[in-house]
Each structure stands twice: as C-alpha cells, then as structure tokens.
Scaffold this motif. Structure first.
Motif, PDB file in Angstrom:
ATOM      1  N   VAL A   8      29.347   8.408 -30.828  1.00 25.47           N
ATOM      2  CA  VAL A   8      28.097   8.243 -30.083  1.00 25.47           C
ATOM      3  C   VAL A   8      26.956   8.938 -30.815  1.00 25.47           C
ATOM      4  O   VAL A   8      27.180   9.810 -31.655  1.00 25.47           O
ATOM      5  CB  VAL A   8      28.229   8.787 -28.628  1.00 25.47           C
ATOM      6  N   ASP A  12      22.799  11.083 -27.012  1.00 26.63           N
ATOM      7  CA  ASP A  12      23.455  10.646 -25.771  1.00 26.63           C
ATOM      8  C   ASP A  12      24.570  11.582 -25.311  1.00 26.63           C
ATOM      9  O   ASP A  12      25.112  11.411 -24.213  1.00 26.63           O
ATOM     10  CB  ASP A  12      24.048   9.239 -25.972  1.00 26.63           C
ATOM     11  N   CYS A  64      25.167   5.612 -23.159  1.00 36.23           N
ATOM     12  CA  CYS A  64      24.927   5.514 -24.607  1.00 36.23           C
ATOM     13  C   CYS A  64      24.055   4.293 -24.898  1.00 36.23           C
ATOM     14  O   CYS A  64      24.423   3.172 -24.550  1.00 36.23           O
ATOM     15  CB  CYS A  64      26.255   5.426 -25.358  1.00 36.23           C
ATOM     16  N   GLY A  94      24.424   2.000 -32.183  1.00 34.65           N
ATOM     17  CA  GLY A  94      24.900   2.238 -30.808  1.00 34.65           C
ATOM     18  C   GLY A  94      24.823   0.987 -29.959  1.00 34.65           C
ATOM     19  O   GLY A  94      24.672  -0.094 -30.487  1.00 34.65           O
ATOM     20  N   GLY A  95      24.959   1.206 -28.676  1.00 36.42           N
ATOM     21  CA  GLY A  95      25.340   2.318 -27.803  1.00 36.42           C
ATOM     22  C   GLY A  95      26.440   3.201 -28.341  1.00 36.42           C
ATOM     23  O   GLY A  95      26.171   4.337 -28.737  1.00 36.42           O
ATOM     24  N   ALA A  96      27.723   2.760 -28.369  1.00 38.57           N
ATOM     25  CA  ALA A  96      28.804   3.625 -28.813  1.00 38.57           C
ATOM     26  C   ALA A  96      29.867   2.750 -29.466  1.00 38.57           C
ATOM     27  O   ALA A  96      30.011   1.580 -29.115  1.00 38.57           O
ATOM     28  CB  ALA A  96      29.407   4.373 -27.626  1.00 38.57           C
TER      29      ALA A  96
END
Ligand code: 2BA
Ligand code: 2BA
Length: 109
Positions: A8, A12, A64, A94-96
């Motif tokens: 991540v 976040d 995230c 990202g998000g993750a």
C-alpha cells in the motif's frame, strides 16, 4: 487461515491500520520500496481467519486510494551531440496490491 500481503502507499497506512486494529485484526508493517518508481511504500502482513478475509479486503478497498505519481524519463534525441531530454510521465499507483496465501500452520510460542 489466510496470509494477506498488501502493498500500500505510505499515505494510506495509518487509516488502514486504524480500521483493522479497531476490529481486533492483527498486522505487521514492513517498510518496502517499489521496483518501478524506486520510492517507498509499505507492505502489510495480516494473518486472518478465513471468515474475516472478505471484511479485511473490503477495508483495504475503502482505505487505499489510487493516485498518480510523476516519473521523469530521459528521452534520447538524435543530433550532432548525444543529448537526453527529461520528460515527466504520470504513473497510476494503487489502491493496493494484494496477495492472499493459504497458511499451512499458525503457531505462537
Ligand atoms: P503478539 O500477538 O505476540 O504479536 C506480536 C507481533 O507479531 C505483533 O506486533 C505483530 O507485528 C505480529 N503479529 C501477531 N499476530 C499477527 C497476525 N495474525 N498477522 C500479522 N502479524 C501478526 P503488534 O501488532 O505491535 O502487537 C503487539 C501485541 O499487542 C500482540 O502480541 C498482542 O498481544 C497485542 N495486539 C496486537 N493487535 C491487537 C489487536 N488488534 N487487539 C488487541 N490486542 C492486540
Ligand atoms: P512500483 O514497482 O514502484 O510501481 C508503481 C506503479 O508503476 C505501479 O502501480 C504501476 O502502475 C506502474 N508499474 C510498475 N511496474 C511497471 C512496469 N514494469 N511497466 C509499467 N508500469 C509499471 P501499482 O501496480 O499500483 O503497484 C504499486 C506497488 O505495488 C509497486 O510499486 C510494487 O511495489 C508493488 N507491486 C505491484 N504489483 C506487484 C507484483 N506483481 N509483485 C510484487 N509487487 C508488486
């Protein structure tokens, strides 16, 4: 039990850890570096019971976010002398990035 490995963005991490520890989940935080951007990110390890996996994944999704980071590349130009023009490109991050693995054994000694 499952092992969730989540890469991540540093921005976040606090929110995500706050949300997961509030509901009693356990986590380990490792400092890591992305191979492409060569900048810092965070790898989180979560050992979770199978029935809590979906809840964890949805918390990761909610906390995230995708962001664009700038990467400066050097473009070679043809001419009497060798030269490179730096030009920035936007890279979505990202998000993750999440890996879910089966855990063969979970032992606390
Ligand atoms: P322990 O359970 O002995 O855990 C020691 C460290 O091992 C944890 O550090 C964490 O880095 C890692 N760890 C343990 N279980 C894990 C799992 N299922 N997945 C990933 N990593 C795991 P901390 O997180 O700093 O926790 C220190 C101690 O605080 C823990 O000792 C536990 O007694 C307590 N604790 C941790 N999270 C808690 C939570 N959400 N609610 C209540 N107590 C918690
Ligand atoms: P970085 O390797 O620094 O990558 C940052 C972002 O750059 C990536 O975002 C992706 O949009 C782009 N990117 C990465 N490698 C690329 C390539 N070879 N060609 C073109 N674009 C590329 P995310 O995909 O969201 O990944 C964020 C971070 O998650 C990565 O940082 C890396 O640390 C990790 N990651 C992503 N996928 C992985 C995988 N399959 N295995 C291990 N780590 C991974």
């Amino acid at each position: 039990m499952k092992m969730v490995i989540a890469i991540v963005q540093d921005k976040d991490v606090s929110k995500l850890l706050q949300c997961v520890t509030r509901v009693g989940l356990r986590a380990t935080r490792l400092a890591s570096t992305g191979g492409f951007l060569r900048s810092g990110n965070t790898t989180l390890l979560f050992g979770v019971e199978e029935e809590r996996l979906e809840g964890l994944l949805s918390t990761i999704r909610d906390t995230c976010h995708q962001r664009d980071e700038m990467l400066t590349l050097a473009q070679p130009i043809m001419g009497p002398v060798d030269a490179h023009i730096p030009f920035p490109i936007e890279v979505p991050v990202g998000g993750a990035t999440v890996f879910v693995l089966d855990v063969e054994q979970f032992i606390k000694v």
